[in-house]
Write a protein that holds these residues in place. Structure first.
Motif, mmCIF file in Angstrom:
data_model
loop_
_atom_site.group_PDB
_atom_site.id
_atom_site.type_symbol
_atom_site.label_atom_id
_atom_site.label_comp_id
_atom_site.label_asym_id
_atom_site.label_seq_id
_atom_site.Cartn_x
_atom_site.Cartn_y
_atom_site.Cartn_z
ATOM 1 N N SER A 1 49.700 33.323 146.744
ATOM 2 C CA SER A 1 49.532 34.172 145.552
ATOM 3 C C SER A 1 50.391 35.417 145.651
ATOM 4 O O SER A 1 49.928 36.537 145.446
ATOM 5 C CB SER A 1 48.055 34.544 145.392
ATOM 6 O OG SER A 1 47.283 33.396 145.153
ATOM 7 N N ALA A 2 51.661 35.218 145.976
ATOM 8 C CA ALA A 2 52.663 36.276 146.024
ATOM 9 C C ALA A 2 54.019 35.609 145.823
ATOM 10 O O ALA A 2 54.218 34.460 146.235
ATOM 11 C CB ALA A 2 52.612 37.019 147.358
ATOM 12 N N GLN B 1 45.139 36.499 136.669
ATOM 13 C CA GLN B 1 44.405 36.093 135.475
ATOM 14 C C GLN B 1 43.886 34.669 135.649
ATOM 15 O O GLN B 1 44.537 33.827 136.287
ATOM 16 C CB GLN B 1 45.255 36.245 134.237
ATOM 17 C CG GLN B 1 46.483 35.393 134.175
ATOM 18 C CD GLN B 1 47.415 35.877 133.082
ATOM 19 O OE1 GLN B 1 47.960 36.971 133.170
ATOM 20 N NE2 GLN B 1 47.564 35.069 132.063
ATOM 21 N N PRO B 2 42.700 34.387 135.104
ATOM 22 C CA PRO B 2 42.085 33.077 135.292
ATOM 23 C C PRO B 2 42.966 31.890 134.902
ATOM 24 O O PRO B 2 42.952 30.861 135.587
ATOM 25 C CB PRO B 2 40.819 33.157 134.427
ATOM 26 C CG PRO B 2 40.469 34.617 134.458
ATOM 27 C CD PRO B 2 41.793 35.322 134.430
ATOM 28 N N GLN C 1 61.026 33.082 142.880
ATOM 29 C CA GLN C 1 61.861 33.716 141.863
ATOM 30 C C GLN C 1 61.231 33.607 140.475
ATOM 31 O O GLN C 1 61.901 33.310 139.482
ATOM 32 C CB GLN C 1 63.270 33.135 141.869
ATOM 33 C CG GLN C 1 64.034 33.481 143.120
ATOM 34 C CD GLN C 1 65.479 33.035 143.068
ATOM 35 O OE1 GLN C 1 65.963 32.494 142.071
ATOM 36 N NE2 GLN C 1 66.199 33.281 144.145
ATOM 37 N N GLY C 2 59.903 33.818 140.437
ATOM 38 C CA GLY C 2 59.187 33.828 139.169
ATOM 39 C C GLY C 2 58.813 32.463 138.620
ATOM 40 O O GLY C 2 58.139 32.376 137.600
ATOM 41 N N ARG D 1 54.412 36.088 136.995
ATOM 42 C CA ARG D 1 54.720 37.338 137.715
ATOM 43 C C ARG D 1 53.678 37.547 138.803
ATOM 44 O O ARG D 1 52.483 37.454 138.558
ATOM 45 C CB ARG D 1 54.707 38.521 136.762
ATOM 46 C CG ARG D 1 55.881 38.465 135.793
ATOM 47 C CD ARG D 1 55.950 39.686 134.954
ATOM 48 N NE ARG D 1 56.084 40.855 135.810
ATOM 49 C CZ ARG D 1 55.994 42.090 135.384
ATOM 50 N NH1 ARG D 1 55.769 42.341 134.113
ATOM 51 N NH2 ARG D 1 56.131 43.098 136.205
ATOM 52 N N PHE D 2 54.163 37.840 140.003
ATOM 53 C CA PHE D 2 53.292 38.100 141.150
ATOM 54 C C PHE D 2 53.839 39.266 141.943
ATOM 55 O O PHE D 2 55.037 39.580 141.870
ATOM 56 C CB PHE D 2 53.244 36.871 142.071
ATOM 57 C CG PHE D 2 52.297 35.805 141.626
ATOM 58 C CD1 PHE D 2 51.003 35.762 142.111
ATOM 59 C CD2 PHE D 2 52.698 34.847 140.715
ATOM 60 C CE1 PHE D 2 50.123 34.781 141.704
ATOM 61 C CE2 PHE D 2 51.823 33.858 140.291
ATOM 62 C CZ PHE D 2 50.523 33.825 140.791
ATOM 63 N N VAL D 3 52.975 39.874 142.759
ATOM 64 C CA VAL D 3 53.450 40.871 143.710
ATOM 65 C C VAL D 3 54.351 40.148 144.694
ATOM 66 O O VAL D 3 54.210 38.940 144.905
ATOM 67 C CB VAL D 3 52.272 41.577 144.421
ATOM 68 C CG1 VAL D 3 51.407 42.341 143.440
ATOM 69 C CG2 VAL D 3 51.452 40.602 145.233
ATOM 70 N N PRO D 4 55.302 40.860 145.333
ATOM 71 C CA PRO D 4 56.211 40.195 146.261
ATOM 72 C C PRO D 4 55.523 39.737 147.543
ATOM 73 O O PRO D 4 54.632 40.407 148.057
ATOM 74 C CB PRO D 4 57.264 41.258 146.569
ATOM 75 C CG PRO D 4 56.900 42.479 145.839
ATOM 76 C CD PRO D 4 55.630 42.261 145.115
#
Length: 188
Positions: free
Chosen positions: A136-137, A44-45, A161-162, A183-186
């Motif tokens: 970005s993960a 998200q921006p 860890q978030g 929250r991100f993809v791992p």
């Protein structure tokens, strides 16, 4: 112009719509993550804005963008570095790396590229040091191998860890701060 103004300018100059699947482009201004395929999203921006402000990219910097996805963050980083800089985006998913590279080519910023990483290697130590590294993960622990790829005054921004984590080297010594929950993809 301060860093916040430069980030705002970059977000206006490099619209997200050009980095989304055609069917999702009408939602480009929505402040939500948007699926781009292969279980990945365009962040998200507001999250991208937060990360870029923490990263504090300057003209002429060499920047590594890990998890470049559609190429949007790589293009934003290239805008911030200007043609005197260099930006390398790494994307693990081959088809996303190709699509992101094609999207990036449309921006006409040849000082930025996207490719797949070397298998089993986190980052790009062969071409280090980097002034800035954006990830970005989400990582479970802070990857020391990325900190080791920074210049003596480099900055790494990565979700751990978030928690959005900023590692700033000061005379080669890391100073770590946390900046909210995301929250991100791992990270793989």
């Amino acid at each position: 112009m301060d860093g916040s103004d430069r980030v705002r300018e970059a977000l206006e100059a490099v619209p997200r719509a050009g980095f989304l699947p055609r069917g999702a482009r009408s939602r480009a201004l929505d402040d939500v993550p948007i699926l781009i395929g292969h279980g990945q999203t365009s962040s998200q921006p507001s999250t991208v804005s937060d990360m870029l402000r923490l990263l504090d990219v300057r003209h002429g910097h060499r920047v590594l963008d890990i998890g470049s996805g559609s190429g949007w963050t790589t293009a934003l980083l290239a805008y911030l570095t200007g043609p005197a800089g260099e930006v390398l985006g790494l994307e693990l998913e081959p088809s996303l790396a190709q699509w992101g590279a094609a999207n990036l080519a449309d921006t006409r910023m040849p000082w930025a590229t996207i490719r797949e990483p070397v298998p089993g290697v986190l980052g790009d130590p062969e071409h280090a040091p980097w002034d800035r590294i954006l990830v970005s993960a989400g990582a479970e622990v802070l990857p020391r191998t990325l900190v080791d790829q920074l210049t003596p005054d480099g900055v790494l921004v990565i979700p751990v860890q978030g928690r959005m984590t900023r590692v700033a080297l000061e005379a080669g010594r890391p100073r770590t701060t946390e900046h909210g929950t995301y929250r991100f993809v791992p990270l793989r």
